[in-house]
Design an enzyme around this catalytic site. Structure first.
Site, mmCIF file in Angstrom:
data_model
loop_
_atom_site.group_PDB
_atom_site.id
_atom_site.type_symbol
_atom_site.label_atom_id
_atom_site.label_comp_id
_atom_site.label_asym_id
_atom_site.label_seq_id
_atom_site.Cartn_x
_atom_site.Cartn_y
_atom_site.Cartn_z
ATOM 1 N N HIS A 1 39.807 33.735 32.470
ATOM 2 C CA HIS A 1 39.604 32.540 33.293
ATOM 3 C C HIS A 1 39.913 32.956 34.726
ATOM 4 C CE1 HIS A 1 39.548 28.487 34.783
ATOM 5 N NE2 HIS A 1 40.842 28.513 35.096
ATOM 6 N N LYS B 1 60.334 11.824 38.721
ATOM 7 C CA LYS B 1 58.866 11.897 38.769
ATOM 8 C C LYS B 1 58.286 11.565 37.398
ATOM 9 C CE LYS B 1 54.822 13.616 40.502
ATOM 10 N NZ LYS B 1 53.906 13.686 39.394
ATOM 11 N N GLY C 1 54.389 24.991 36.400
ATOM 12 C CA GLY C 1 54.401 26.316 36.998
ATOM 13 C C GLY C 1 54.639 26.218 38.488
ATOM 14 N N THR D 1 42.250 21.566 41.974
ATOM 15 C CA THR D 1 41.343 21.030 40.955
ATOM 16 C C THR D 1 42.197 20.487 39.813
ATOM 17 O OG1 THR D 1 41.133 23.043 39.599
ATOM 18 C CG2 THR D 1 39.719 22.875 41.522
ATOM 19 N N ASP E 1 35.345 26.414 32.528
ATOM 20 C CA ASP E 1 34.249 27.213 33.091
ATOM 21 C C ASP E 1 32.940 26.950 32.341
ATOM 22 O OD1 ASP E 1 36.122 29.148 34.752
ATOM 23 O OD2 ASP E 1 36.914 29.065 32.720
ATOM 24 N N ARG F 1 50.270 37.677 44.709
ATOM 25 C CA ARG F 1 49.860 37.173 43.399
ATOM 26 C C ARG F 1 50.792 37.701 42.317
ATOM 27 N NH1 ARG F 1 46.902 38.852 39.098
ATOM 28 N NH2 ARG F 1 45.653 37.293 37.990
ATOM 29 N N ASN G 1 48.014 28.466 35.140
ATOM 30 C CA ASN G 1 47.343 29.716 35.519
ATOM 31 C C ASN G 1 48.317 30.775 36.009
ATOM 32 O OD1 ASN G 1 44.574 29.256 34.980
ATOM 33 N ND2 ASN G 1 44.479 27.870 36.744
ATOM 34 N N ASP H 1 59.578 16.947 32.801
ATOM 35 C CA ASP H 1 59.478 17.618 34.096
ATOM 36 C C ASP H 1 60.885 17.879 34.620
ATOM 37 O OD1 ASP H 1 56.976 17.813 36.316
ATOM 38 O OD2 ASP H 1 58.984 17.821 37.185
ATOM 39 N N ARG I 1 31.506 23.748 33.453
ATOM 40 C CA ARG I 1 30.844 23.941 34.745
ATOM 41 C C ARG I 1 29.470 24.589 34.568
ATOM 42 N NH1 ARG I 1 36.500 26.047 37.454
ATOM 43 N NH2 ARG I 1 37.160 24.027 38.317
ATOM 44 N N VAL J 1 46.027 31.545 33.083
ATOM 45 C CA VAL J 1 46.215 31.003 31.737
ATOM 46 C C VAL J 1 46.198 32.070 30.647
ATOM 47 C CG1 VAL J 1 43.769 30.453 31.366
ATOM 48 C CG2 VAL J 1 45.540 29.121 30.199
ATOM 49 N N ASP J 2 45.361 33.086 30.768
ATOM 50 C CA ASP J 2 45.308 34.118 29.728
ATOM 51 C C ASP J 2 46.621 34.889 29.657
ATOM 52 O OD1 ASP J 2 42.290 33.911 29.118
ATOM 53 O OD2 ASP J 2 42.315 34.260 31.267
ATOM 54 N N SER K 1 43.793 27.158 27.423
ATOM 55 C CA SER K 1 42.531 26.471 27.689
ATOM 56 C C SER K 1 41.385 27.443 27.943
ATOM 57 C CB SER K 1 42.685 25.520 28.875
ATOM 58 O OG SER K 1 43.238 26.187 30.001
#
Length: 319
Positions: free
Chosen positions: A178, A42, A82, A232, A151, A91, A123, A37, A154, A125-126, A146
């Site tokens: 995703h 940390k 990230g 999350t 998903d 975004r 993210n 990191d 879920r 991620v794609d 991932s």
């Protein structure tokens, strides 16, 4: 014969990274874990805390803080690092920043002499998986994300809850980006070996109309969790461990990860996107070609086009 040690380098010790590390320890996956990191203190603190749990873990593990040079002999580099979105930041601005971070990480990891497999979780991620693939110029099998693994978990949870069966008996996939354009390939969903269509015809617990509600819950799950606890991380940490086990144990496990599509699905050619793939010591050994319904192929094309637009916004062209 002495078994070769299995080494994992984790880049990023935030909530997702440490949920992954904690799950690795609890499940006894891997022999060595290096935490990397920008905030070295940390990483050192997290390593100390994990090490204090080793007496109660199912197996021994060497856990330490390190730097990019420690990636040299790693089997797997997992990236969760990230930048977080700031107030007033678009975004696209965030995507450009994280793409730059991902390119820098990729260069530093490769400079160490690393010759293993990249698993990306940051993210979007794609997009960031494709950035790492572009920067590394590596074979597509050795760089993947991932994808829709979480998903899909879920989906299994929501459907199992609705029809009162164990979620491990739900088989099927969420596919595509995703993100908001993901979709459930309902034509391939089964409960044990029974197609979902037969379950609906025979069960009073579920109807065709319920499928849209289930999909919405799966798609919007992250928003609902973030509204309540700001982030999350537990489930994706566990999902990343499942992917890790598939790689380190050469399992040939089918998972909906994000990897580069070529001839398998013309609608998504040239895009890293979530589709069922065989995961083993090679990384992504192959992508499975499913006979999707016409409606599902339209949804896949839509999802791929959304990703193409994002890739174009950061200067990445696709085939």
């Amino acid at each position: 014969m002495k078994r070769a040690k299995k080494k994992i380098a984790l880049i990023g010790t935030g909530f997702v990274g440490m949920s992954y590390a904690y799950s690795l320890l609890n499940q006894g996956v891997g022999d060595e874990l290096v935490l990397i990191d920008m905030n070295r203190d940390k990483a050192e603190g997290e390593a100390m805390d994990l090490n204090h749990g080793l007496p109660f873990a199912p197996s021994s593990m060497l856990i330490k803080a390190g730097d990019f040079s420690d990636c040299e002999d790693a089997d797997l580099v997992v990236v969760t690092a990230g930048a977080a979105q700031k107030e007033g930041q678009s975004r696209l601005d965030l995507l450009k920043i994280n793409a730059g971070i991902m390119r820098s990480i990729t260069r530093d990891v490769i400079a160490s002499g690393f010759d293993g497999i990249f698993l990306i979780a940051t993210n979007p991620v794609d997009i960031l998986t494709q950035v790492v693939l572009d920067e590394s110029k590596w074979p597509k099998s050795r760089v993947f994300g991932s994808g829709c693994t979480l998903d899909t978990a879920r989906l299994r949870h929501e459907l199992a809850k609705r029809i009162n069966v164990d979620s491990r008996n739900i088989h099927g996939f969420v596919l595509g980006e995703h993100g908001d354009s993901e979709f459930v390939a309902w034509s391939k969903v089964t409960v044990s070996v029974k197609p979902i269509a037969d379950v609906i015809d025979e069960s009073p617990d579920i109807s065709w109309e319920d499928l849209d509600e289930i999909h919405a819950k799966v798609r919007d799950a992250a928003y609902e969790i973030i509204n309540r606890k700001n982030a999350t991380y537990y489930a994706i940490g566990i999902a990343l461990v499942r992917i890790t086990k598939a790689v380190l144990n050469d399992e040939n496990l089918i998972l909906p990860v994000s990897s580069l599509v070529e001839n398998e699905y013309p609608e998504a050619c040239g895009i890293c996107i979530g589709l069922p793939a065989k995961v083993n010591r090679q990384g992504v050994a192959s992508i499975l070609s499913l006979k999707l319904s016409e409606q599902e192929r339209v949804k896949l094309a839509n999802s791929a086009n959304i990703l193409r637009e994002s890739l174009a916004s950061i200067g990445l062209t696709t085939g």
